[in-house]
Design an enzyme around this catalytic site. Structure first.
Site, mmCIF file in Angstrom:
data_model
loop_
_atom_site.group_PDB
_atom_site.id
_atom_site.type_symbol
_atom_site.label_atom_id
_atom_site.label_comp_id
_atom_site.label_asym_id
_atom_site.label_seq_id
_atom_site.Cartn_x
_atom_site.Cartn_y
_atom_site.Cartn_z
ATOM 1 N N GLY A 119 0.842 -22.704 -14.518
ATOM 2 C CA GLY A 119 2.292 -22.887 -14.524
ATOM 3 C C GLY A 119 2.679 -24.157 -13.784
ATOM 4 N N GLY A 120 3.151 -23.987 -12.554
ATOM 5 C CA GLY A 120 3.657 -25.091 -11.737
ATOM 6 C C GLY A 120 2.832 -26.377 -11.812
ATOM 7 N N LYS A 136 7.148 -22.972 -18.699
ATOM 8 C CA LYS A 136 8.276 -22.069 -18.406
ATOM 9 C C LYS A 136 9.598 -22.744 -18.806
ATOM 10 C CE LYS A 136 5.423 -20.008 -14.921
ATOM 11 N NZ LYS A 136 5.326 -19.051 -13.840
ATOM 12 N N SER A 176 -1.026 -19.391 -9.690
ATOM 13 C CA SER A 176 -1.219 -20.384 -8.626
ATOM 14 C C SER A 176 -2.478 -21.234 -8.753
ATOM 15 C CB SER A 176 -1.190 -19.709 -7.254
ATOM 16 O OG SER A 176 0.086 -19.177 -7.000
ATOM 17 N N GLU A 190 -3.223 -12.312 -15.187
ATOM 18 C CA GLU A 190 -2.357 -12.953 -14.200
ATOM 19 C C GLU A 190 -1.780 -11.909 -13.256
ATOM 20 O OE1 GLU A 190 -0.629 -16.939 -15.713
ATOM 21 O OE2 GLU A 190 0.706 -15.354 -16.367
ATOM 22 N N HIS A 241 4.031 -12.163 -20.858
ATOM 23 C CA HIS A 241 4.065 -12.765 -19.521
ATOM 24 C C HIS A 241 4.863 -11.864 -18.569
ATOM 25 C CE1 HIS A 241 4.777 -15.521 -16.237
ATOM 26 N NE2 HIS A 241 3.768 -16.238 -16.705
HETATM 27 P P1 PGA Z 1 1.816 -20.557 -11.635
HETATM 28 O O1 PGA Z 1 2.260 -19.788 -12.971
HETATM 29 O O2 PGA Z 1 0.598 -21.365 -11.978
HETATM 30 O O3 PGA Z 1 2.994 -21.429 -11.308
HETATM 31 O O4 PGA Z 1 1.547 -19.524 -10.616
HETATM 32 C C1 PGA Z 1 1.328 -19.247 -13.850
HETATM 33 C C2 PGA Z 1 2.011 -18.498 -14.951
HETATM 34 O O5 PGA Z 1 3.059 -17.888 -14.688
HETATM 35 O O6 PGA Z 1 1.556 -18.492 -16.093
#
Ligand code: PGA
Length: 245
Positions: free
Chosen positions: A227-228, A13, A206, A169, A100
């Site tokens: 993501g995170g 991101k 997540s 997602e 996304h």
């Molecule tokens: P997240 O993000 O793992 O932080 O929930 C996933 C994404 O937005 O692709």
């Protein structure tokens, strides 16, 4: 335990500067010696500013680099702030995330997403095409309708889909720590696969070292969009390791 070919896609991101690349060596080292590396693919999607330095850094490794979005125009043009798929390809991207939910929320329509996917394929980028329902849509029990619409409009008139990977997602699970119930997730992934035979379908939202044991038991998932947790090499490595344990 899985013995399937799995994707691990890191979506950074709008995070990271040049110094964030220092942490990559841990992942490179881990992956080089990882006994299951023939059954897995790691792709990093950093912000555009890091695509070039990151692909240089990962040049002699088995890890690839992608972008997080692209403009739909294939030629140069007066589009302030935008970058097209050819430009991304020219600095080392092999993949691009399109559709996304964070971009959809800013007004990206299914039609625009379709144009972006076409332009990316035209530039020989592989596409990670994101779909997913919001919390409200889930509550209304219209998830399948929403996914159906996103898939059919997003992939409209794209005959050759071999360079497309789908990432399911659910919007309500991104960054919230919540993940769908296993049975429900299995069914949703099957639904997507039935509509698009032979396409790989990943799960995103997540994903972390704590819930990977639950996620990996869902047999039809072909990998994860992370993501995170992907910004922390230890967590990212843990997810990969645990997937095969
Ligand atoms: P997240 O993000 O793992 O932080 O929930 C996933 C994404 O937005 O692709």
């Amino acid at each position: 335990m899985t013995n399937k070919y799995m994707y691990f896609i890191a979506n950074w991101k709008m995070f990271g500067g040049l110094n964030s690349l220092n942490s990559l060596h841990k992942v490179v080292k881990f992956f080089k010696n990882f006994k299951n590396n023939k059954f897995s693919k790691i792709i990093y999607c950093p912000p555009n500013t890091l695509i070039r330095p990151m692909s240089k850094k990962l040049k002699f490794t088995n890890i690839e680099v992608g972008a997080q979005n692209c403009h739909e125009n294939l030629s140069y043009g007066a589009f302030t702030g935008s970058v097209n798929s050819k430009m991304l390809k020219s600095v080392g991207a092999k993949y691009v995330i399109i559709g996304h939910s964070e971009n959809r929320q800013e007004g990206e329509t299914n039609k625009l997403i379709n144009l972006k996917i076409k332009s990316a394929l035209n530039s020989n980028l592989k596409v990670i095409f994101c779909i997913g329902e919001t919390q409200k849509e889930k509550r209304k029990k219209i998830t399948k309708q929403i996914l159906n619409k996103q898939l059919s409009l997003g992939l409209h008139k794209i005959r050759n889909k071999k360079n497309i990977i789908i990432a399911y997602e659910p919007v309500w699970s991104i960054g919230t720590g919540l993940i769908p119930k296993s049975k429900q997730l299995f069914e949703t992934i099957s639904f997507i696969k039935n509509k698009n035979k032979s396409l790989k379908v990943l799960y995103g939202g997540s994903v972390n070292p704590k819930n990977i044991d639950q996620l990996k038991s869902i047999s039809n998932i072909d990998g994860y969009l992370i993501g995170g947790a992907s910004q922390d090499s230890k967590k990212f490595i843990d997810i990969i390791k645990k997937t095969y344990n």
